[in-house]
Design an enzyme around this catalytic site. Structure first.
Site: not given
Ligand SMILES: Cc1cc2nc3c(=O)[nH]c(=O)nc-3n(C[C@H](O)[C@H](O)[C@H](O)COP(=O)(O)OP(=O)(O)OC[C@H]3O[C@@H](n4cnc5c(N)ncnc54)[C@H](O)[C@@H]3O)c2cc1C
Length: 532
Positions: A28-29, A56, A60-61, A126, A222, A243, A289, A348, A388-389
């Protein structure tokens, strides 16, 4: 543990790709930032495996935002600070809660369709939220958002998403600067250099450092490790959220049973058929949690069992409200309308990460971070559910707010980067003999047993020694990815252990049995480590 100096061998004739914004990570970021940045310049988004592999897509929630008229950013702020156990960065939380509603509206405009009720957005409540403020799409909110963002990115000709690109290291022409990235293209088996005006680290968290986690196998920290090597601070990494309710199995990556389940009436039992949460917290099954995780661990020990049980059968319409959880449990032979689900805790969420200010700037010029890889301080010692999303989109936008200045930045020539790349810090093994796959399993076990839900000084010191030994024996294999991934995991594990040893108290996601109390007189402060 000293990280020794090492020069990564650059392949001759290595391809070089220039872009304005290089976003490493397609969760998402990364995706949201890409959409915003494309209004200003060319954007490349890199993902380690496929675009589907991220935290991302598993969320679920839902996503929290004060969008209801009876709610307010102030109430959201209060809840976030309370969950953060006294050490949130208040300025960052103010940004999160006040800018959050607009960013969420933009997500909706981008096509993320959240559940509706009577013509209005259906908002769930929640644990630790004082209001119903969670926008959700059944129990697959993250995937709904991910699909919408990917579609928008694919339709934008200024954005290029490139899969199977593994960040090896960051590059800068002098200390304190970052202008490029050395990447391994897993499709061609070749290295590539990317040069950009701004590099944005959106590589997610560190769940895979642990034996049991809800995170997919790309979550190996990484980005944090590469940022650390180039001079960024890593902050607050002792705070790991475990979690409490994850579907029990013997796999490393385990399936999450969302907190929303207990929010809607799901109840916990030990394997002797007793409800137990009232012994541990006045909020019982809706306690924070970390409290529920420790309570479950204690009941598992008492009952000599590998799990406790979660009763979801009492939730009216459970199958419709949680279709993904229902289907997944059924595929494992559990009908949750009739049977209880075996659950246990798992790593988690990583509250700490690459230290940034509220504009997503790290201490290194040209390098930004957002999402779970970053530590803005919004979560303090414990993340409020569904924040976090939101963090990913709010701080992604904040980075792009600086786009005008970024577009004035000079794009360096590859020769300049070459000259300085030997300053890069990658670990050089002393006595290489250990296969990275074996090292990974050992590290995950050490982290789970000694740096997990309950920690103490003796265990942390043992973990420190064992991590050092793994570091010193890691062999550089034919497969460079397994090696560099392991280097990254060990680097960040080492920082986590140092942070845990340093903080002699218990707070939020950091619990020490030898210092079980929160100590607001001495410990209202943050950990921060730099590689020197
Ligand atoms: C099962 C689960 C349920 C969750 N439920 C919720 C919820 O309901 N609400 C909420 O707010 N948060 C929730 N979270 C937390 C939330 O999903 C994450 O904190 C958030 O999605 C993180 O987004 P991000 O874009 O920072 O990283 P991510 O979505 O993890 O994306 C990371 C990206 O970096 C890339 N990457 C990693 N290392 C490298 C590398 N060396 N080289 C190139 N690319 C790389 C990966 O391929 C990926 O594309 C949940 C998490 C999990 C695991």
């Amino acid at each position: 543990m000293r990280i020794t100096r090492y020069t990564w061998d650059l392949e001759p004739g290595i391809p070089v790709i220039y872009t304005d914004f290089l976003i490493i990570g397609g969760g998402i970021a990364g995706l949201f930032t890409a959409l915003k940045a494309s209004a200003h310049g060319e954007v490349v988004v890199l993902t380690k495996k496929t675009i589907k592999d991220s935290n991302t897509g598993l969320a679920q929630g839902g996503i929290a935002a004060a969008v209801h008229e009876e709610d307010s950013p102030f109430l959201h702020l209060e809840d976030t600070l309370e969950a953060g156990a006294g050490i949130c960065n208040i300025e960052a939380v103010e940004v999160l809660v006040s800018e959050g509603p607009d960013r969420v509206r933009e997500l909706i405009l981008a096509g993320a369709s959240f559940d509706m009720k009577d013509g209005n957005i259906s908002l769930a409540r929640e644990g630790a939220h004082s209001k119903a403020r969670i926008l959700h799409a059944a129990d697959t909110t993250g995937e709904t958002i991910r699909v919408a963002l990917v579609k928008n990115c694919e339709e934008d000709r200024r954005i290029k998403i490139i899969e199977d690109q593994f960040l090896i290291d960051l590059m800068g022409i002098q200390e304190g600067e970052c202008q490029g990235a050395l990447v391994y293209d897993n499709k061609s088996g070749r290295q590539v250099i990317y040069i950009a005006r701004a590099l944005i680290m959106a590589t997610g968290g560190a769940g895979q450092l642990y034996q049991y986690t809800t995170n997919p196998d790309v979550a190996t920290a990484d980005g944090m490790a590469a940022a650390y090597r180039i001079g960024c601070e890593l902050s607050d990494l002792e705070f790991i959220q475990f979690h409490p309710t994850v579907l029990f199995s013997h796999d490393t990556q385990r399936f999450l049973i969302s907190e929303a389940v207990r929010g809607e009436g799901g109840l916990l039992y030990n394997t002797q058929g007793e409800r137990f949460m009232s012994k541990y917290h006045p909020l019982e099954d809706l306690a924070p949690r970390d409290v529920v995780s420790r309570a479950i661990l204690s009941e598992m020990t008492r009952c000599n069992s590998e799990y406790v049980l979660l009763d979801m059968s009492i939730i009216p319409g459970v199958k419709e409200r949680f279709p993904n959880i229902y289907r997944t449990c059924l595929s494992r032979g559990i009908n949750l309308e009739k049977e209880m689900v075996p659950v246990s805790p798992a790593a988690h969420y990583t509250m700490g990460g690459i230290k940034t200010n509220t504009n997503g700037e790290t201490g290194v010029n040209g390098l930004y971070a957002c999402g779970e890889a970053a530590c803005t301080g919004v979560h303090g010692a414990n993340r409020l559910a569904s924040n976090s999303l939101l963090e990913g989109i709010v701080f992604g936008q904040r980075i792009v707010n600086q786009a005008e200045a970024i577009m004035y930045r000079r794009q360096v020539k590859v020769e300049e980067l070459y000259q300085h790349f030997e300053r890069s810090w990658v670990y050089a093994p002393l006595r290489p003999s250990l296969n990275p796959a074996i090292a990974r399993q050992r590290l995950q076990t050490i982290m789970w047993e000694k740096v997990g839900i309950i920690r103490n000084e003796a265990g942390l010191k043992e973990a420190n020694k064992e991590i050092e030994s793994l570091y010193n024996h890691l062999a550089r294999e034919e497969n460079p990815l397994a090696y560099i991934e392991m280097v990254n995991m060990l680097t960040v594990a080492h920082v986590i252990v140092q942070a845990c040893l340093w903080r002699r108290e218990s707070r939020g996601g950091h619990y020490r049995s030898d210092y079980p109390q929160r100590d607001d007189i001495r410990w209202i402060k943050h950990t921060s480590f730099v590689n020197c």
